[in-house]
Design an enzyme around this catalytic site. Sequence first.
Site, PDB file in Angstrom:
ATOM      1  N   ARG A 118       3.236  16.084 -37.476  1.00 43.79           N
ATOM      2  CA  ARG A 118       3.483  17.466 -37.881  1.00 43.79           C
ATOM      3  C   ARG A 118       2.371  17.913 -38.821  1.00 43.79           C
ATOM      4  O   ARG A 118       2.084  17.216 -39.801  1.00 43.79           O
ATOM      5  CB  ARG A 118       4.836  17.557 -38.586  1.00 43.79           C
ATOM      6  CG  ARG A 118       5.270  18.970 -38.889  1.00 43.79           C
ATOM      7  CD  ARG A 118       6.510  18.997 -39.768  1.00 43.79           C
ATOM      8  NE  ARG A 118       6.149  18.964 -41.180  1.00 43.79           N
ATOM      9  CZ  ARG A 118       6.960  19.356 -42.174  1.00 43.79           C
ATOM     10  NH1 ARG A 118       8.194  19.772 -41.914  1.00 43.79           N
ATOM     11  NH2 ARG A 118       6.557  19.306 -43.427  1.00 43.79           N
ATOM     12  N   TYR A 135       5.131  26.262 -47.848  1.00 35.72           N
ATOM     13  CA  TYR A 135       6.011  25.148 -47.502  1.00 35.72           C
ATOM     14  C   TYR A 135       5.210  24.029 -46.805  1.00 35.72           C
ATOM     15  O   TYR A 135       4.378  24.288 -45.937  1.00 35.72           O
ATOM     16  CB  TYR A 135       7.147  25.594 -46.538  1.00 35.72           C
ATOM     17  CG  TYR A 135       7.771  24.381 -45.916  1.00 35.72           C
ATOM     18  CD1 TYR A 135       8.663  23.594 -46.641  1.00 35.72           C
ATOM     19  CD2 TYR A 135       7.377  23.932 -44.649  1.00 35.72           C
ATOM     20  CE1 TYR A 135       9.171  22.418 -46.128  1.00 35.72           C
ATOM     21  CE2 TYR A 135       7.878  22.753 -44.130  1.00 35.72           C
ATOM     22  CZ  TYR A 135       8.771  22.007 -44.871  1.00 35.72           C
ATOM     23  OH  TYR A 135       9.248  20.826 -44.363  1.00 35.72           O
ATOM     24  N   ASP A 162       6.017  23.287 -38.466  1.00 39.40           N
ATOM     25  CA  ASP A 162       7.286  23.810 -38.981  1.00 39.40           C
ATOM     26  C   ASP A 162       7.034  25.154 -39.669  1.00 39.40           C
ATOM     27  O   ASP A 162       6.337  25.212 -40.688  1.00 39.40           O
ATOM     28  CB  ASP A 162       7.870  22.793 -39.978  1.00 39.40           C
ATOM     29  CG  ASP A 162       9.314  23.080 -40.360  1.00 39.40           C
ATOM     30  OD1 ASP A 162       9.783  24.205 -40.116  1.00 39.40           O
ATOM     31  OD2 ASP A 162       9.961  22.160 -40.916  1.00 39.40           O
ATOM     32  N   HIS A 207       9.490  26.917 -40.897  1.00 38.96           N
ATOM     33  CA  HIS A 207      10.480  26.891 -41.977  1.00 38.96           C
ATOM     34  C   HIS A 207      11.208  28.218 -42.203  1.00 38.96           C
ATOM     35  O   HIS A 207      11.274  28.722 -43.333  1.00 38.96           O
ATOM     36  CB  HIS A 207       9.832  26.376 -43.274  1.00 38.96           C
ATOM     37  CG  HIS A 207      10.714  25.422 -44.024  1.00 38.96           C
ATOM     38  ND1 HIS A 207      11.446  25.801 -45.122  1.00 38.96           N
ATOM     39  CD2 HIS A 207      11.018  24.130 -43.814  1.00 38.96           C
ATOM     40  CE1 HIS A 207      12.146  24.766 -45.560  1.00 38.96           C
ATOM     41  NE2 HIS A 207      11.908  23.736 -44.778  1.00 38.96           N
ATOM     42  N   GLU A 250       8.798  24.629 -35.036  1.00 36.76           N
ATOM     43  CA  GLU A 250      10.126  24.410 -35.629  1.00 36.76           C
ATOM     44  C   GLU A 250      10.582  25.593 -36.485  1.00 36.76           C
ATOM     45  O   GLU A 250       9.765  26.191 -37.195  1.00 36.76           O
ATOM     46  CB  GLU A 250      10.025  23.145 -36.484  1.00 36.76           C
ATOM     47  CG  GLU A 250      11.282  22.766 -37.222  1.00 36.76           C
ATOM     48  CD  GLU A 250      11.099  21.420 -37.929  1.00 36.76           C
ATOM     49  OE1 GLU A 250      10.249  20.612 -37.492  1.00 36.76           O
ATOM     50  OE2 GLU A 250      11.802  21.188 -38.923  1.00 36.76           O
ATOM     51  N   GLU A 285      17.955  21.775 -38.466  1.00 34.09           N
ATOM     52  CA  GLU A 285      18.129  20.832 -39.579  1.00 34.09           C
ATOM     53  C   GLU A 285      19.184  21.295 -40.579  1.00 34.09           C
ATOM     54  O   GLU A 285      19.751  20.472 -41.291  1.00 34.09           O
ATOM     55  CB  GLU A 285      16.795  20.543 -40.277  1.00 34.09           C
ATOM     56  CG  GLU A 285      16.217  21.736 -41.011  1.00 34.09           C
ATOM     57  CD  GLU A 285      14.815  21.469 -41.539  1.00 34.09           C
ATOM     58  OE1 GLU A 285      14.005  20.869 -40.821  1.00 34.09           O
ATOM     59  OE2 GLU A 285      14.542  21.866 -42.679  1.00 34.09           O
ATOM     60  N   ARG A 315      17.806  19.784 -34.006  1.00 37.35           N
ATOM     61  CA  ARG A 315      17.317  18.968 -35.117  1.00 37.35           C
ATOM     62  C   ARG A 315      18.422  18.492 -36.060  1.00 37.35           C
ATOM     63  O   ARG A 315      18.144  18.018 -37.162  1.00 37.35           O
ATOM     64  CB  ARG A 315      16.318  19.815 -35.923  1.00 37.35           C
ATOM     65  CG  ARG A 315      15.156  20.325 -35.101  1.00 37.35           C
ATOM     66  CD  ARG A 315      13.948  19.473 -35.277  1.00 37.35           C
ATOM     67  NE  ARG A 315      13.549  19.432 -36.655  1.00 37.35           N
ATOM     68  CZ  ARG A 315      13.348  18.306 -37.351  1.00 37.35           C
ATOM     69  NH1 ARG A 315      13.523  17.130 -36.787  1.00 37.35           N
ATOM     70  NH2 ARG A 315      12.970  18.364 -38.605  1.00 37.35           N
ATOM     71  N   GLU A 328      12.183  12.257 -36.614  1.00 39.21           N
ATOM     72  CA  GLU A 328      11.284  12.545 -37.737  1.00 39.21           C
ATOM     73  C   GLU A 328      11.310  11.374 -38.712  1.00 39.21           C
ATOM     74  O   GLU A 328      12.374  10.856 -39.059  1.00 39.21           O
ATOM     75  CB  GLU A 328      11.737  13.819 -38.449  1.00 39.21           C
ATOM     76  CG  GLU A 328      10.824  14.204 -39.608  1.00 39.21           C
ATOM     77  CD  GLU A 328      11.218  15.517 -40.291  1.00 39.21           C
ATOM     78  OE1 GLU A 328      10.349  16.132 -40.914  1.00 39.21           O
ATOM     79  OE2 GLU A 328      12.388  15.922 -40.178  1.00 39.21           O
ATOM     80  N   TRP A 355      13.111  30.450 -48.004  1.00 43.49           N
ATOM     81  CA  TRP A 355      12.133  29.418 -48.348  1.00 43.49           C
ATOM     82  C   TRP A 355      11.906  28.505 -47.151  1.00 43.49           C
ATOM     83  O   TRP A 355      12.777  28.188 -46.404  1.00 43.49           O
ATOM     84  CB  TRP A 355      12.624  28.565 -49.534  1.00 43.49           C
ATOM     85  CG  TRP A 355      11.688  27.400 -49.739  1.00 43.49           C
ATOM     86  CD1 TRP A 355      10.435  27.438 -50.254  1.00 43.49           C
ATOM     87  CD2 TRP A 355      11.934  26.043 -49.369  1.00 43.49           C
ATOM     88  NE1 TRP A 355       9.868  26.181 -50.245  1.00 43.49           N
ATOM     89  CE2 TRP A 355      10.771  25.313 -49.694  1.00 43.49           C
ATOM     90  CE3 TRP A 355      13.024  25.379 -48.778  1.00 43.49           C
ATOM     91  CZ2 TRP A 355      10.655  23.934 -49.465  1.00 43.49           C
ATOM     92  CZ3 TRP A 355      12.915  24.022 -48.545  1.00 43.49           C
ATOM     93  CH2 TRP A 355      11.742  23.299 -48.900  1.00 43.49           C
TER      94      TRP A 355
HETATM   95  O1  EZ4 Z   1      12.785  21.472 -45.979  1.00 42.16           O
HETATM   96  O2  EZ4 Z   1      14.296  18.258 -46.110  1.00 42.16           O
HETATM   97  O3  EZ4 Z   1      11.474  19.385 -41.247  1.00 42.16           O
HETATM   98  N1  EZ4 Z   1      11.649  19.147 -42.408  1.00 42.16           N
HETATM   99  C1  EZ4 Z   1      11.943  20.040 -43.353  1.00 42.16           C
HETATM  100  C2  EZ4 Z   1      12.263  19.484 -44.726  1.00 42.16           C
HETATM  101  C3  EZ4 Z   1      13.332  20.304 -45.445  1.00 42.16           C
HETATM  102  C4  EZ4 Z   1      13.924  19.512 -46.587  1.00 42.16           C
HETATM  103  C5  EZ4 Z   1      15.141  20.226 -47.178  1.00 42.16           C
HETATM  104  O4  EZ4 Z   1      15.851  19.373 -48.012  1.00 42.16           O
HETATM  105  O5  EZ4 Z   1      11.951  21.209 -43.071  1.00 42.16           O
HETATM  106  O6  EZ4 Z   1      11.109  19.410 -45.501  1.00 42.16           O
HETATM  107 CO    CO Z   2      11.980  21.431 -40.870  1.00 39.37          CO
END
Ligand code: EZ4
Ligand code: CO
Length: 405
Positions: free
Chosen positions: A149, A161, A213, A215, A239, A265, A286, A342, A405
């Site tokens: 990743r 992030y 990702d 996010h 992602e 996730e 996920r 992961e 976030w």
């Molecule tokens: O932001 O585990 O794909 N992984 C992620 C992680 C999450 C954190 C949140 O606790 O997006 O970094």
């Molecule tokens: Co993620």
Amino acid sequence: MSDRIVSTDVIITSPGRNYVTLKLTTADGIVGYGDATVNGRELAVASYLRDHVAPLLIGRDPSRIEDTWQYLYRGAYWRRGPITMAAIGAVDVALWDIHGKTLGAPLYKLLGGAVRDRLLAYTHAFAWETPALCEAVEARREQGFRAVRAQFGVPGLTTVYGVHKDAEQYEPATRGVAPAEEEWDPAAYLRHAPTALAAVRDHVGPELELLHDAHHRLTPQQAARLGQALEPVDLYWLEDVTPAENQDALRLVREHTTTPLAIGEVFNSVYDLHHLVTGQLIDFVRAAVVHAGGVSHLRKILHLAEVYQVRGAPHGPSDVSPVSFGASVHLGMAAHNIAIQEYMGYDERVHEVFPHAWSYRDGHLYPGDAPGVGVDLDERLASKYPYDPAYLPVARRLDGTLTDW
Ligand code: EZ4
Ligand code: CO
């Protein structure tokens, strides 16, 4: 006469970051462990377990795993949500652990046995600048990873992030009693992301699997545009392009791009994702053992996904403890539609506090053949690392508006 649960313990330890572990002990002296860590909300789930769940477990037959799951889920009346489902997940994994130890069998053998010889893993690489990112991804390949990743800085922003400007390891939660504040500008990110990822693809060649990702930070329309722009990069997946509370939003993304999409996730139950799966709006789900009600419930999610050709790819950051990570590796060995796991990796102190039978070697994970989940907790060592308040960051747009976030 069947065995009984005679004691319960909730252990919070912070060997570099906080973990909540449930320990169940039976009359026959068998110990089972479950992970209940919810990053930044650890004490809430610890209280849920200590104050509301532990008293219900005393005297129960530990082999009644499904009945206990149903009892805790339906019996709470207040269903789902991250705290409830992590607590149920911890009980579920601890009971599977006890079941395996009682029978002398590793968990994956109780889940139908191995469907593969090894479980493909992906890890993280990051750097603020593109040339350094190319080097970081290459370094991961040299460690044996076949899937990486890639996260990068964005010109004009000071925080993004998945990237630290100076640190070797990325850990999103920061110590203290309040979250750090980060900034976010989707326009700046969208201008930069295709160039950064195209440079990485050029550098590593066609074979290495690349992931990215976003996010939860884009609108459906922005996500569709990014997916299109990244098609030449041939990502393994993109992602969390957009928050998936609105599952139908993914339809717009899907209709405009063939870039594979991974989401889930933060999902806690099959009800968070069934439209995404039955509508074939994503390619990878996920959800994690710890946050989606344990092995028992994640297995149901995977069975639904299998019917719709959606594959499993469980979340495996440093905040999923080695206990539920181990359970995830066992499930990954036994569930036919798991694609990849992961593996962010752990601080050395975490490996010491949680000695484990699972292992990483040459781009793949192996569950090991210890009975049950095969992860212990060194309580003496754990007690040297008391709970240390830490929170995930919050993000604001450049005008100060709070955003995802
Ligand atoms: O932001 O585990 O794909 N992984 C992620 C992680 C999450 C954190 C949140 O606790 O997006 O970094
Ligand atoms: Co993620």
